[in-house]
Design an enzyme around this catalytic site. Sequence first.
Site, mmCIF file in Angstrom:
data_model
loop_
_atom_site.group_PDB
_atom_site.id
_atom_site.type_symbol
_atom_site.label_atom_id
_atom_site.label_comp_id
_atom_site.label_asym_id
_atom_site.label_seq_id
_atom_site.Cartn_x
_atom_site.Cartn_y
_atom_site.Cartn_z
ATOM 1 N N ASN A 32 -4.224 -3.861 77.561
ATOM 2 C CA ASN A 32 -3.854 -3.888 76.131
ATOM 3 C C ASN A 32 -3.886 -5.322 75.574
ATOM 4 O O ASN A 32 -3.491 -5.545 74.435
ATOM 5 C CB ASN A 32 -2.462 -3.263 75.909
ATOM 6 C CG ASN A 32 -1.365 -4.106 76.526
ATOM 7 O OD1 ASN A 32 -1.643 -5.023 77.306
ATOM 8 N ND2 ASN A 32 -0.124 -3.819 76.194
ATOM 9 N N VAL A 57 -0.644 1.019 79.181
ATOM 10 C CA VAL A 57 -0.327 2.020 80.217
ATOM 11 C C VAL A 57 1.116 2.528 80.158
ATOM 12 O O VAL A 57 1.499 3.371 80.973
ATOM 13 C CB VAL A 57 -0.622 1.496 81.643
ATOM 14 C CG1 VAL A 57 -2.106 1.303 81.843
ATOM 15 C CG2 VAL A 57 0.152 0.221 81.940
ATOM 16 N N LYS A 91 8.923 -1.891 80.861
ATOM 17 C CA LYS A 91 8.222 -0.624 80.590
ATOM 18 C C LYS A 91 6.956 -0.487 81.431
ATOM 19 O O LYS A 91 6.652 0.585 81.935
ATOM 20 C CB LYS A 91 7.844 -0.544 79.103
ATOM 21 C CG LYS A 91 8.992 -0.166 78.191
ATOM 22 C CD LYS A 91 8.451 0.054 76.788
ATOM 23 C CE LYS A 91 9.525 0.452 75.822
ATOM 24 N NZ LYS A 91 9.017 0.519 74.445
ATOM 25 N N GLY A 102 1.259 9.204 88.443
ATOM 26 C CA GLY A 102 0.984 10.589 88.037
ATOM 27 C C GLY A 102 -0.509 10.853 88.010
ATOM 28 O O GLY A 102 -0.981 11.917 88.433
ATOM 29 N N LYS A 105 -1.832 11.175 91.433
ATOM 30 C CA LYS A 105 -1.451 12.488 91.989
ATOM 31 C C LYS A 105 -2.426 13.577 91.527
ATOM 32 O O LYS A 105 -2.949 14.321 92.354
ATOM 33 C CB LYS A 105 -0.022 12.819 91.550
ATOM 34 C CG LYS A 105 0.479 14.141 92.072
ATOM 35 C CD LYS A 105 1.939 14.353 91.654
ATOM 36 C CE LYS A 105 2.293 15.819 91.735
ATOM 37 N NZ LYS A 105 2.803 16.345 90.471
ATOM 38 N N TYR A 145 11.612 -8.865 85.569
ATOM 39 C CA TYR A 145 10.401 -8.803 86.405
ATOM 40 C C TYR A 145 10.769 -8.354 87.823
ATOM 41 O O TYR A 145 10.216 -7.398 88.346
ATOM 42 C CB TYR A 145 9.751 -10.180 86.424
ATOM 43 C CG TYR A 145 8.410 -10.240 87.114
ATOM 44 C CD1 TYR A 145 7.318 -9.526 86.627
ATOM 45 C CD2 TYR A 145 8.218 -11.042 88.241
ATOM 46 C CE1 TYR A 145 6.074 -9.599 87.252
ATOM 47 C CE2 TYR A 145 6.977 -11.126 88.857
ATOM 48 C CZ TYR A 145 5.907 -10.408 88.366
ATOM 49 O OH TYR A 145 4.682 -10.493 88.976
ATOM 50 N N THR A 175 -0.508 -17.275 93.098
ATOM 51 C CA THR A 175 -1.972 -17.304 93.174
ATOM 52 C C THR A 175 -2.491 -18.082 91.974
ATOM 53 O O THR A 175 -1.891 -18.054 90.901
ATOM 54 C CB THR A 175 -2.502 -15.854 93.162
ATOM 55 O OG1 THR A 175 -1.939 -15.170 94.280
ATOM 56 C CG2 THR A 175 -4.015 -15.801 93.272
#
Length: 312
Positions: A32, A57, A91, A102, A105, A145, A175
């Site tokens: 996004n 997401v 979120k 999900g 799955k 976080y 990193t």
Amino acid sequence: MRVLITGAAGFIGSHLCDKFLREGHEVIGLDNFLTGSPENIAHLFGREGFTFLKYDVTNFIYIEGRVDLVLHFACPASPVDYLNHPIHTMKVDSLGTLHTLGLAKVKGARYVLASTSEVYGNPQVHPQPETYWGNVNPIGPRSVYDEAKRFSEALTMAYHREHGIDVRIARIFNTYGPRMRMEDGRVVPNFINQALRGKPLTVYGDGSQTRSFCYIDDLVEGIYLLSVKDGLEGEVFNLGNPEEYTVLELAKLILELSGSRSEISFLDRPVDDPDRRKPDITKAKKVLGWEPKVSVREGLKKTIEWFRESLS
Ligand code: UDP
């Protein structure tokens, strides 16, 4: 494989897109652009096998067709970014993790979670093995976080235990490398940016706190191995470079390698800033046959060159 990568326009996500495409897989990238950038994946637009969806997401995710592997790499990862977006960070690591699990799955896909060394908090065990449970302040500013990633790990394991999904968790240590945002606030881009502009390097505290820095190419190789190897269901791996530096040593090294004459200034230390951090990568070495190949000096030289070019 048909691979879904969330956070595809981010620093690590975009390098993962490159790697999976290079290895002959199909990639669907989601981002996004909250902290990611279209520039990181601009070279992939129009490339066969790459699809991109601008998407958050934290909303329900629908993907048409087969998906074999889900890599959940969306999340602000710099302390400055997650402190600027505390609720969205929580979120993306709760709703975002739920939605991507999900999806794995329903598609019968393998799932790889990008977790973090921050799950160890301010560690009291050094170096940190995967078996260490951590020392996290649940209500401090960084908890948005740390706790969110700990929740993500717990949810991932719950999907594994309850639904039998083939999940793997990568605890990623500091990193660095090309495509980090100059203004992302993390220590490596901050110091390089300051060194190249002749500004003082902002060391927080007295600079005696340590971090261990992994070059992006090494990390991507580790994540790739963790993703493609069979028989790792429900396993967690530290991925990072055990070469440990104090922040002050890092500042001096960046001054040396960039040929900068910037000074060093000492500012206040952020709240709950971990004192020491170094991965124990015994497990990754043994099981994945992986260990970093790029020294901090070598990786920093490449990164400084990349930042120099971006500035010119
Ligand atoms: N740091 C610093 N100067 C900066 C940015 C960071 O001294 O301009 C320190 C920070 O306090 C921490 C370390 O560098 O001890 C690594 O910080 P970073 O934000 O890169 O990530 P963290 O490892 O804390 O998630």
